[in-house]
Design an enzyme around this catalytic site. Structure first.
Site, PDB file in Angstrom:
ATOM      1  N   HIS A 169       9.280  58.337  42.529  1.00 40.36           N
ATOM      2  CA  HIS A 169       9.203  59.287  43.660  1.00 40.36           C
ATOM      3  C   HIS A 169       7.918  59.119  44.485  1.00 40.36           C
ATOM      4  CE1 HIS A 169      12.778  61.317  42.353  1.00 40.36           C
ATOM      5  NE2 HIS A 169      12.258  61.661  41.183  1.00 40.36           N
ATOM      6  N   ASP A 209      17.549  55.863  37.158  1.00 46.97           N
ATOM      7  CA  ASP A 209      17.151  57.249  36.913  1.00 46.97           C
ATOM      8  C   ASP A 209      18.182  58.171  37.594  1.00 46.97           C
ATOM      9  OD1 ASP A 209      14.433  58.973  36.209  1.00 46.97           O
ATOM     10  OD2 ASP A 209      15.506  59.823  37.935  1.00 46.97           O
ATOM     11  N   HIS A 211      17.655  60.660  39.450  1.00 48.13           N
ATOM     12  CA  HIS A 211      17.213  61.064  40.792  1.00 48.13           C
ATOM     13  C   HIS A 211      17.032  59.851  41.701  1.00 48.13           C
ATOM     14  CE1 HIS A 211      15.620  64.158  37.935  1.00 48.13           C
ATOM     15  NE2 HIS A 211      16.116  64.981  38.845  1.00 48.13           N
ATOM     16  N   ASP A 296      17.562  60.494  32.265  1.00 49.02           N
ATOM     17  CA  ASP A 296      17.893  61.876  32.635  1.00 49.02           C
ATOM     18  C   ASP A 296      19.339  61.981  33.139  1.00 49.02           C
ATOM     19  OD1 ASP A 296      16.921  60.389  34.786  1.00 49.02           O
ATOM     20  OD2 ASP A 296      15.468  61.896  35.446  1.00 49.02           O
TER      21      ASP A 296
HETATM   22  C1  SP5 Z   1      10.820  60.911  37.470  1.00 51.67           C
HETATM   23  C2  SP5 Z   1      11.768  62.071  37.585  1.00 51.67           C
HETATM   24  O1  SP5 Z   1      12.803  62.072  36.937  1.00 51.67           O
HETATM   25  N1  SP5 Z   1      11.393  63.104  38.342  1.00 51.67           N
HETATM   26  C3  SP5 Z   1      12.263  64.229  38.518  1.00 51.67           C
HETATM   27  C4  SP5 Z   1      11.644  65.379  39.227  1.00 51.67           C
HETATM   28  C5  SP5 Z   1      12.648  66.474  39.407  1.00 51.67           C
HETATM   29  N2  SP5 Z   1      12.064  67.677  39.874  1.00 51.67           N
HETATM   30  C6  SP5 Z   1      12.956  68.704  40.369  1.00 51.67           C
HETATM   31  C7  SP5 Z   1      13.880  69.181  39.312  1.00 51.67           C
HETATM   32  C8  SP5 Z   1      14.871  70.196  39.844  1.00 51.67           C
HETATM   33  C9  SP5 Z   1      15.580  70.796  38.677  1.00 51.67           C
HETATM   34  N3  SP5 Z   1      16.599  71.706  39.087  1.00 51.67           N
HETATM   35  C10 SP5 Z   1      16.852  72.722  38.065  1.00 51.67           C
HETATM   36  C11 SP5 Z   1      18.240  72.648  37.542  1.00 51.67           C
HETATM   37  C12 SP5 Z   1      18.273  73.325  36.184  1.00 51.67           C
HETATM   38  N4  SP5 Z   1      19.597  73.356  35.672  1.00 51.67           N
HETATM   39 ZN    ZN Z   2      14.680  61.469  37.279  1.00 45.60          ZN
END
Ligand code: SP5
Ligand code: ZN
Length: 353
Positions: A169, A209, A211, A296
């Site tokens: 990111h 990943d 994301h 993840d």
């Molecule tokens: C490296 C990496 O995997 N970074 C991920 C960062 C994500 N941050 C935001 C997470 C949003 C989570 N949403 C909550 C849903 C709970 N069920």
């Molecule tokens: Zn991630």
């Protein structure tokens, strides 16, 4: 397979982040590394090796990140404490330079002079607090990635960088999503420099990943020597990037490939899309493959919403092996401590066997 580590990766330990308006325990913990290491060591399949402390990490980071961003990360915590910040505390942004309040004004593209201004300017969310130890771990994480990349360039043997904080990111001048330095991008630039013909050393980055790797996409968006392929959740964080329409810019047009997938994606559908991504990489025919390895995507991940099972990671490893490229794996996300070790090991074993 060699696995590179550095104990300084575990120093960065912010107590909390802010998600959905709530203070929650920080997901990206040193225990993640511990669990993966426990799963990999002991039976001789993987060889754990310390990263090389003599590598000049900042010099390599400058190939990816702006000098003002690096200087900010290095100095921010000390400046904050001088201003009265808690030496045991965490530096968080309080505002962000949203383009809708800045873009019409002449000074808006310049870094602000106040520390509070810079803290928002160089970050895009509330998951990257800076603590006393953060920069030490940021350097260590990139050092692990560079050490593994050096192994790859010298021996041609695939390697795994077991590092944190993660990187995909992080953009040229911005932290977010637990990421400060883009470890994969730093390794890619290093591999190109080390190769005999840096302009023709093509690199493919496969980001699995959960994301979208907005930082990696940004860094190489206009670059035709690095092709970026990402599979990720369509409607999840980081929300503003990762669509199919983002295909690269200028000379980089056609070298950025996003595969957004729905919530609830299962093994079969995931592997089907992965084969499409791998086909793009096969046609590009890179000298090296770098994998942004996040788990993840697992069914019980606390922040992801795919439904992959452990068996799928063996298949993913096997599909990646099908490319027959010298491959650098770099850890990104994965937050279920009970399964992260098994899933990473299963993927790497699928790749080597
Ligand atoms: C490296 C990496 O995997 N970074 C991920 C960062 C994500 N941050 C935001 C997470 C949003 C989570 N949403 C909550 C849903 C709970 N069920
Ligand atoms: Zn991630």
């Amino acid at each position: 397979m060699k696995v590179f580590v550095d104990e300084e990766c575990s120093l960065h330990r912010p107590p909390y982040e802010i998600l959905s308006g709530k203070i929650v325990a920080y997901h990206e913990t040193p225990d993640r590394l511990l669990q993966i290491r426990l799963a990999l060591e002991g039976d001789g399949v993987f060889q754990i090796e310390d990263a090389d402390r003599s590598i000049d990490v900042q010099r390599h980071a400058l190939q990816v990140h702006s000098v003002d961003y690096i200087e900010y990360l290095e100095s921010a915590f000390g400046l904050w404490v001088e201003e009265g910040g808690d030496p045991e505390g965490s530096l968080f942004p309080e505002t962000f330079p949203n383009a809708k309040i800045t873009q019409r004004f002449a000074t808006a593209n310049l870094a602000p002079r106040s520390l509070a201004g810079k803290t928002g300017y160089y970050c895009f969310d509330l998951s990257c607090p800076i603590t006393a130890d953060t920069y030490t771990s940021v350097l260590a994480s990139a050092r692990v990635s560079l050490s593994a990349a050096r192994e790859l360039s010298r021996s041609g043997e695939s390697a795994f960088a077991l590092s944190r904080p993660p990187g995909h990111h992080a953009g040229t001048s911005v932290a977010g999503g637990y990421c400060f330095f883009n470890n994969v991008a730093i390794a890619a630039k290093y591999l190109q420099q080390e190769s005999e013909c840096s302009t023709c050393c093509g690199i493919a980055i496969l980001d699995i990943d959960y994301h979208h790797g907005n930082g990696t996409q940004e860094i190489f968006y206009s670059d035709s020597s690095v092709t970026y392929v990402s599979l990720h959740a369509e409607l999840d964080y980081p929300y503003f990037t990762g669509s199919r329409e983002e295909r690269g810019d200028g000379p980089g047009e056609g070298f950025n490939h996003n595969f957004p997938l729905p919530f609830g994606t299962e093994d079969g559908a995931y592997c089907g899309e992965l084969r499409k991504g791998v086909k793009v990489i096969k046609e590009f025919d890179p000298a090296y493959l770098i994998v942004s390895l996040g788990v993840d995507t697992f069914e019980s991940d606390p922040i992801g919403a795919f439904k992959l099972t452990t068996a799928c990671y063996a298949e993913i490893g096997c599909i990646i092996r099908g490319l027959s490229k010298p491959t650098l794996f770099v850890l990104e996300g994965g937050y279920d401590l009970d399964t992260i070790g098994k899933n990473v090991r299963t993927l790497l074993e699928g790749f080597i066997t």
